[in-house]
Design a protein around this motif. Sequence first.
Motif, PDB file in Angstrom:
ATOM      1  N   PRO A  53       0.841  14.461   6.121  1.00 12.13           N
ATOM      2  CA  PRO A  53      -0.404  13.869   6.639  1.00 12.13           C
ATOM      3  C   PRO A  53      -1.646  14.316   5.882  1.00 12.13           C
ATOM      4  CG  PRO A  53       1.019  14.510   8.445  1.00 12.13           C
ATOM      5  CD  PRO A  53       1.675  15.030   7.201  1.00 12.13           C
ATOM      6  N   ASN A  54      -1.736  15.606   5.522  1.00 13.33           N
ATOM      7  CA  ASN A  54      -2.941  16.070   4.829  1.00 13.33           C
ATOM      8  C   ASN A  54      -3.037  15.478   3.427  1.00 13.33           C
ATOM      9  OD1 ASN A  54      -0.706  17.721   4.047  1.00 13.33           O
ATOM     10  ND2 ASN A  54      -2.128  19.200   3.158  1.00 13.33           N
ATOM     11  N   GLN A  55      -1.874  15.257   2.773  1.00 13.03           N
ATOM     12  CA  GLN A  55      -1.894  14.628   1.451  1.00 13.03           C
ATOM     13  C   GLN A  55      -2.282  13.163   1.557  1.00 13.03           C
ATOM     14  OE1 GLN A  55       2.157  15.648   0.339  1.00 13.03           O
ATOM     15  NE2 GLN A  55       1.415  17.185  -1.107  1.00 13.03           N
ATOM     16  N   GLY A  60      -5.576   8.467   0.506  1.00 15.91           N
ATOM     17  CA  GLY A  60      -5.974   7.159   0.991  1.00 15.91           C
ATOM     18  C   GLY A  60      -4.930   6.119   0.585  1.00 15.91           C
ATOM     19  N   PRO A  61      -4.918   4.967   1.243  1.00 19.39           N
ATOM     20  CA  PRO A  61      -3.894   3.942   1.007  1.00 19.39           C
ATOM     21  C   PRO A  61      -3.842   3.438  -0.427  1.00 19.39           C
ATOM     22  CG  PRO A  61      -5.102   3.498   3.029  1.00 19.39           C
ATOM     23  CD  PRO A  61      -5.823   4.612   2.337  1.00 19.39           C
ATOM     24  N   GLU A  66      -0.892   3.448  -5.698  1.00 18.68           N
ATOM     25  CA  GLU A  66      -0.872   3.684  -7.142  1.00 18.68           C
ATOM     26  C   GLU A  66       0.185   4.722  -7.510  1.00 18.68           C
ATOM     27  OE1 GLU A  66      -4.805   4.805  -8.208  1.00 18.68           O
ATOM     28  OE2 GLU A  66      -5.644   2.801  -7.927  1.00 18.68           O
ATOM     29  N   MET A  67       0.304   5.760  -6.692  1.00 18.16           N
ATOM     30  CA  MET A  67       1.308   6.791  -6.937  1.00 18.16           C
ATOM     31  C   MET A  67       2.710   6.198  -6.884  1.00 18.16           C
ATOM     32  SD  MET A  67       2.202  10.202  -4.710  1.00 18.16           S
ATOM     33  CE  MET A  67       0.915  11.225  -5.379  1.00 18.16           C
TER      34      MET A  67
END
Length: 218
Positions: A53-55, A60-61, A66-67
């Motif tokens: 959750p923190n990552q 952000g979406p 992109e990742m």
Amino acid sequence: MKRTLYLLLLLASFFFGSCTNRAIYTSPAFHAKTKDHKTLAIIPFETIINLRPNQMERLGPKRHKEMEQKEALAVQNALYSFFLKEKGKENFAIDVQDIHKTNTLLYRHNITQEDIKSYTYEELAEILGVDAIISGTLQTDKPLSDGAALAMGLLLDTYALPTNSGAASIAINDGQTGELLWRYQKSLDRGLGSDTYTIISAIIRKASKKLPYEEREG
């Protein structure tokens, strides 16, 4: 006799596959469908990265997507590199299209990673000029390639995670009929490694023992 032995081996692969969280499917029509196959194309994999959750909050979406796209290309590249090595073996009688050409042709036809699933395997094979399509999925708890992690500023965070869980699936579909010819599924675990190439190589190394293209002559 050979057909009976083949069926027994196929049944054995399903049995042991279910016991070890992996499964191999080979179409009974594989050899008939692929006897004239000369070239395969590897399309970018569907990749899902389930971050903490923190990552997710940090990314952000948009950056998360992109990742996943970078990881999809990393898997495609790792798989292509593996097949290039396999091509050196005398009993591997199939070519794999250069992924730069594959991605360029997809780009020219305005086919992105997001909408590639809206095309049939027959359509993709025609666009790419190949006999069959290699596709797959990868689901992990962290980015596996340094490029995906570093680009998002998560390299140290992801390496700090103690393990990597998830699953991978690789499939080959006929370019003329779209029929599923072969599929390999494997759960990810610590023993497979921690980077994309190592993990994909480990998965394919296990799967290639059952890859029917290896059995073709000439």
